[in-house]
Design a protein around this motif. Structure first.
Motif, short mmCIF file in Angstrom:
data_model
loop_
_atom_site.label_atom_id
_atom_site.label_comp_id
_atom_site.label_asym_id
_atom_site.label_seq_id
_atom_site.Cartn_x
_atom_site.Cartn_y
_atom_site.Cartn_z
N MET A 105 0.14 -5.98 17.56
CA MET A 105 1.28 -5.09 17.76
C MET A 105 1.34 -4.56 19.18
SD MET A 105 2.67 -4.79 14.69
CE MET A 105 3.50 -3.22 14.54
N TYR A 162 1.14 6.03 8.97
CA TYR A 162 -0.12 5.51 9.50
C TYR A 162 -0.21 5.83 10.99
CZ TYR A 162 -1.01 2.95 5.21
OH TYR A 162 -1.29 2.61 3.91
N TYR A 169 3.67 -5.11 8.17
CA TYR A 169 3.87 -3.69 8.54
C TYR A 169 5.26 -3.16 8.21
CZ TYR A 169 -0.26 -4.77 11.29
OH TYR A 169 -1.48 -5.20 11.68
N ARG A 184 -7.36 -10.20 11.86
CA ARG A 184 -5.96 -10.63 11.81
C ARG A 184 -5.59 -11.54 12.98
NH1 ARG A 184 -2.08 -6.13 9.33
NH2 ARG A 184 -3.36 -5.65 7.55
N VAL A 194 4.00 0.45 2.50
CA VAL A 194 3.89 -0.51 3.61
C VAL A 194 3.45 -1.86 3.08
CG1 VAL A 194 1.54 0.26 4.15
CG2 VAL A 194 2.84 -0.99 5.88
N PRO A 251 1.28 -4.78 3.96
CA PRO A 251 0.20 -4.93 4.95
C PRO A 251 0.33 -6.18 5.81
CG PRO A 251 -0.70 -4.40 2.78
CD PRO A 251 0.75 -4.71 2.58
N MET A 299 0.88 -1.17 0.00
CA MET A 299 0.00 0.00 0.00
C MET A 299 0.91 1.22 0.00
SD MET A 299 -3.27 -0.70 0.01
CE MET A 299 -4.22 0.58 0.88
#
Lengths: 159, 445
Positions: free
Chosen positions: B110, B33, A79, B236, A74, A76, A18
């Motif tokens: 995370m 992000y 990360y 996830r 990135v 996905p 992305m």
């Protein structure tokens, strides 16, 4: 000074990714958008990034006005992220850019869907409508993967 | 019509990462992000400042910031022009953001990476919807919560004094007022430092008697912080969760550990502390296979129900204590000559009946106590009060939660179809029913 993408980064760019892009106006106000395709040029110091001017008109205007740009890519699934900074000029959009966009959008959609993101949610993010190409002369590359290496420089200094 | 932050509620769930663009004093942009954006009020948002250093420095040098927020239901994107106002590293707002960050980073795996240092508050100047190339799918519409139904559920809980009825009515309210099908009630076991599943609806295996260590996961975090915590998109995480469970279920007799119930396709989870007079005595935990299953109003309704149940449990314990001691009738002799072998492990008070693991901790100690009294003087009926007195010196906490421990014991015996059962015979009284001749052995560890 230009920075060259090293082999590690070139490998990274083969993964489904992305991309998010920022520019800034002359008054310092940031603008933002999503990249939907890219191509590393032969010199490995320049990158073409495709975005939709239809979705992100301010981004287009700011690139045209100041040429300052940052693009973060990135992966996905894990990360792993890198941010490239440099100066950009807007190029004419060619058929090959649209091909890059099509491939990028397909790969990103498949990757996100495999991670459980519904396709109906992904579709609004990725379009090449009124595609523009920002040609970035890369000046800095930073690791942006969350963790201890975040913010470190990556890539190779060009001679 | 101009957009308001209120219209963007599905953007604040931390499901789809937000994007933050800043620019340094010399105009160099930076983009990354961002895991969580919190709506503070109609004009302000707070950002979890686990930023990269460059973002943090830029915000101080140039307060103009641009965000992309994404609606977790529809995928719609919104551009926000915001301006940095101040930073907070302490207080209720910081705590709220820290908790949400913990939950949302756990949902993307995370949690060890993202630690909140401070939260930055921004004024929102402009919100603009980004055009979508496709018609976006509208968010699934759900009926608003019926306040009369909620009031009825509260009255139903309030009207009970027995722990089983309070917990059953709480779970009934969760099911019928809010429509959630999978829910657990966990009660604090302070002696063993854990939360024990004492009520359960909707799961293939009830998980009664299963434990969560204090501080673990959403349940432990909700209890420790006294705040509701939720995750609204576990897509996830669920792959990791699916493999766990059945194995533990099969090994219960060997490990003395009951498997925690799991909803394999869960997408949303919420843990609501059950607090009365400031003390958290339990946690209401709910799962759903829907993404974004818990809206703000659902959270509020669950908090009301959980609080009511916590108060009722407290009142119930006090009522049971107040029961006068009463000599209860002697038992009838055991019905047949079949031997029922009970084994007690002193190390953790775990109890096995005919080789089947039943329960441990205080609930196990209670069963042993009743069995010993029964073998000594033939009684089969006991008051909660005498049990409280007998075990109070060893486990002071029992004065506050004997009822829920007895409930756990009763339900585990029922679930295991054990030849020993405990039945309630009135407020604060229970009867031991044994389908044979009892022996009790202390296990060598």
């Amino acid at each position: 000074m230009a920075v060259r993408l090293d082999d590690k980064l070139l490998e990274f760019f083969k993964r489904p990714l992305m991309c998010i892009i920022a520019a800034a106006s002359a008054a310092g106000r940031p603008s933002v958008g999503r990249g939907v395709g890219f191509d590393v040029l032969d010199d490995k110091e320049t990158l073409d990034v495709v975005f939709s001017a239809w979705q992100w008109p301010r981004l287009e205007a700011d690139i045209r006005q100041t040429g300052r740009i940052a693009a973060t890519f990135v992966s996905p699934s894990d990360y792993v992220s890198f941010q490239l900074k440099g100066n950009a000029t807007l190029q004419d959009t060619a058929a090959r850019d649209l091909d890059h966009a099509e491939r990028f959008i397909m790969a990103a959609t498949e990757e996100l869907a495999s991670l459980g993101v519904p396709r109906s949610i992904i579709a609004p993010w990725l379009t090449a409508r009124e595609a523009r190409v920002a040609r970035i002369a890369v000046r800095e590359i930073y690791v942006q993967t969350p963790g201890p290496l975040a913010g470190m420089l990556a890539g190779a200094r060009s001679q | 019509m101009s957009l308001r932050l209120f219209d963007l509620s599905a953007c604040f769930e931390g499901v789809i990462p937000s994007i933050i663009a800043t620019a340094s004093a010399d105009g160099t942009p930076n983009i990354s992000y961002l895991s969580h954006v919190v709506r503070v009020d109609d004009d302000h948002v707070a950002l979890s400042n686990q930023f990269f250093a460059k973002t943090a420095a830029n915000i101080r040098a140039n307060t103009q910031v641009t965000l992309i927020l994404v609606d977790g239901f529809t995928g719609d994107q919104f551009l926000l022009d915001i301006e940095f106002v101040r930073s907070v590293d302490i207080g209720p707002l910081f705590d709220k953001i820290a908790l949400q960050l913990k939950a949302s980073s756990a949902q993307v795996g995370m949690s060890e990476v993202m630690r909140l240092r401070s939260a930055d508050i921004f004024r929102v100047h402009r919100i603009e919807k980004v055009p979508s190339p496709v018609p976006t799918t509208p968010a699934p519409s759900r009926e608003p919560i019926s306040l009369p139904a909620l009031a009825e559920a509260i009255r139903a809980i309030e009207g009970q004094v027995e722990a089983d009825e309070i917990i059953d009515n709480l779970l009934c309210g969760v099911r019928h007022v809010l429509g959630y099908r999978h829910a657990l009630v966990l009660i604090r076991d302070g002696d063993r430092g854990c939360w024990v599943t004492t009520g359960s609806i909707g799961y293939e295996h009830s998980g009664l008697g299963s434990e969560i260590a204090s501080g673990d996961g959403l349940i432990g975090a909700a209890a420790a912080s006294r705040q509701t915590i939720k995750v609204n998109d576990m897509s996830r995480l669920r792959r990791f969760g699916e493999a766990i469970g059945t194995e533990a279920e099969m090994s219960e007799d060997a490990t003395r550990v009951v498997a925690f119930p799991r909803l394999p396709l869960a997408m949303s989870q919420i843990a609501v502390p059950m607090a009365a007079r400031g003390a958290v005595t339990g946690v209401l935990f709910i799962e759903s296979v829907e993404r974004l299953a818990f809206r703000e109003e659902d959270e509020a309704a669950l908090e009301i129900l959980a609080g009511q149940a916590a108060s009722a449990l407290r009142v119930g314990e006090q009522a049971a204590v107040a029961q006068a001691a009463q000599v209860l009738p002697a038992l009838r002799p055991a019905s047949d000559g079949r031997e029922i072998r009970v084994v007690h492990h002193r190390v953790d008070d775990s109890v096995f009946v005919d080789g089947t693991y039943i329960v441990k901790g205080v609930a196990g100690a209670l069963l042993c106590l009743m069995l010993q009294w029964h073998l000594k003087d033939g009684r089969d009926a006991f008051t909660n009060r005498e049990m409280r007195l007998a075990l109070g010196g060893r486990t002071p906490e029992i004065k506050d939660n004997l009822e829920t421990r007895l409930l756990l014991l009763r339900r585990r015996l029922e679930e295991k179809q054990a030849p020993i059962q405990i039945v309630r015979i009135g407020r604060g009284r229970v009867r031991l029913q044994a389908g044979g001749r009892l022996t009790i052995d202390a296990a060598r560890e």
